[in-house]
Motif scaffolding. Sequence first.
Motif, PDB file in Angstrom:
ATOM      1  N   ALA A  81       0.858  -1.189   0.000  1.00 26.88           N
ATOM      2  CA  ALA A  81       0.000   0.000   0.000  1.00 26.88           C
ATOM      3  C   ALA A  81       0.889   1.233   0.000  1.00 26.88           C
ATOM      4  O   ALA A  81       1.888   1.284   0.723  1.00 26.88           O
ATOM      5  CB  ALA A  81      -0.926   0.036   1.217  1.00 26.88           C
ATOM      6  N   ASP A  82       0.532   2.203  -0.799  1.00 24.69           N
ATOM      7  CA  ASP A  82       1.171   3.518  -0.766  1.00 24.69           C
ATOM      8  C   ASP A  82       0.483   4.319   0.335  1.00 24.69           C
ATOM      9  O   ASP A  82      -0.705   4.625   0.234  1.00 24.69           O
ATOM     10  CB  ASP A  82       0.999   4.198  -2.122  1.00 24.69           C
ATOM     11  N   VAL A  83       1.220   4.645   1.398  1.00 24.77           N
ATOM     12  CA  VAL A  83       0.588   5.281   2.558  1.00 24.77           C
ATOM     13  C   VAL A  83       0.049   6.669   2.238  1.00 24.77           C
ATOM     14  O   VAL A  83      -0.764   7.211   2.996  1.00 24.77           O
ATOM     15  CB  VAL A  83       1.549   5.353   3.769  1.00 24.77           C
ATOM     16  N   THR A  84       0.487   7.249   1.124  1.00 25.33           N
ATOM     17  CA  THR A  84      -0.038   8.568   0.759  1.00 25.33           C
ATOM     18  C   THR A  84      -1.396   8.478   0.065  1.00 25.33           C
ATOM     19  O   THR A  84      -2.063   9.501  -0.116  1.00 25.33           O
ATOM     20  CB  THR A  84       0.939   9.320  -0.184  1.00 25.33           C
ATOM     21  N   ASP A  85      -1.793   7.284  -0.319  1.00 19.93           N
ATOM     22  CA  ASP A  85      -3.050   7.071  -1.043  1.00 19.93           C
ATOM     23  C   ASP A  85      -4.087   6.500  -0.077  1.00 19.93           C
ATOM     24  O   ASP A  85      -3.989   5.344   0.333  1.00 19.93           O
ATOM     25  CB  ASP A  85      -2.815   6.118  -2.213  1.00 19.93           C
ATOM     26  N   ARG A  86      -5.088   7.310   0.279  1.00 26.03           N
ATOM     27  CA  ARG A  86      -6.060   6.877   1.280  1.00 26.03           C
ATOM     28  C   ARG A  86      -6.808   5.618   0.842  1.00 26.03           C
ATOM     29  O   ARG A  86      -7.099   4.748   1.665  1.00 26.03           O
ATOM     30  CB  ARG A  86      -7.049   8.019   1.562  1.00 26.03           C
ATOM     31  N   ASN A  87      -7.114   5.502  -0.441  1.00 31.14           N
ATOM     32  CA  ASN A  87      -7.830   4.317  -0.918  1.00 31.14           C
ATOM     33  C   ASN A  87      -6.982   3.054  -0.740  1.00 31.14           C
ATOM     34  O   ASN A  87      -7.510   1.997  -0.357  1.00 31.14           O
ATOM     35  CB  ASN A  87      -8.223   4.483  -2.390  1.00 31.14           C
ATOM     36  N   GLU A  88      -5.691   3.152  -1.015  1.00 27.26           N
ATOM     37  CA  GLU A  88      -4.821   1.988  -0.839  1.00 27.26           C
ATOM     38  C   GLU A  88      -4.681   1.631   0.641  1.00 27.26           C
ATOM     39  O   GLU A  88      -4.619   0.451   1.006  1.00 27.26           O
ATOM     40  CB  GLU A  88      -3.447   2.248  -1.463  1.00 27.26           C
ATOM     41  N   VAL A  89      -4.622   2.634   1.496  1.00 27.12           N
ATOM     42  CA  VAL A  89      -4.531   2.372   2.932  1.00 27.12           C
ATOM     43  C   VAL A  89      -5.796   1.688   3.435  1.00 27.12           C
ATOM     44  O   VAL A  89      -5.746   0.743   4.240  1.00 27.12           O
ATOM     45  CB  VAL A  89      -4.264   3.683   3.707  1.00 27.12           C
ATOM     46  N   GLU A  90      -6.950   2.137   2.965  1.00 34.08           N
ATOM     47  CA  GLU A  90      -8.208   1.501   3.365  1.00 34.08           C
ATOM     48  C   GLU A  90      -8.265   0.058   2.869  1.00 34.08           C
ATOM     49  O   GLU A  90      -8.743  -0.835   3.583  1.00 34.08           O
ATOM     50  CB  GLU A  90      -9.398   2.298   2.810  1.00 34.08           C
TER      51      GLU A  90
END
Length: 266
Positions: A81-90
Amino acid sequence: MSIEQRKRPAELDLPSRQPLAGRTCLITGGSRGIGRGIARELGRHGATVIVNYRSSETAAHEVADVITESDTEGTAHPVQADVTDRNEVEAMREAVQDSFGPIDILVNNAGITCDCTFATMTHEDWHRVIDVSLHGTFNCTQAFYDDIATVDDGRVISISSVIGKQGNVGQANYAAAKSGLFGFTRSLALELADTGATANCIAPGFTRTGMVEAIPDHIRDDLHAEIPLDRFANIDEIAGLVRYLATEESGYITGEVIDINGGIDL
């Protein structure tokens, strides 16, 4: 006196169970450098370790394999997950919870540098560093906040830097991001206090990582000369402090920014 007679009383025996057994820990940026060391240390003490990575898939699988194949109770699993991308974090949160349930410990370690003097720093240079170190910490902490607040002895541990305290030429973006973690940690600690969970921040000094080893020799020598203990930190020393903060023994420590820098700011 026989060996049996010399044995300590049972009540003084060390516990056979690892201190982090049964605990699920997620380390952002866990595939390399300090994050890799933290992942291995927590796994060595029995944790289920989620090794987050953005693009270093091979390195993440390598550290996960080392932990799982070691002679401990710990296991590890890489999750992208790219931590800067909220969708990827979710999406990461959903994947982790589906497989392991709620996490107990979140280590916000992901960070990058993009060094240049302030006069030449572009908006992109600024935002790249802020997005990973600060916005990434916000994204991951908010995504897993309910887990931390509801499990027993929840922990949020954020990795900052001595640069966040001292500043450094060519690192206005990095210093701003890392100092921002101080206020974030103290505010989060207050909001988590009534749940029994804690939030703390570690500010390492110069540590033997690929990033420091890449510094030109003459600059590295100058940095070394400023450290009273006359050496750079080892990754294991940072990881050991994280491990302590992750255990129940640290339960009365919260809202702290803990320096581990060889006395560089004395």
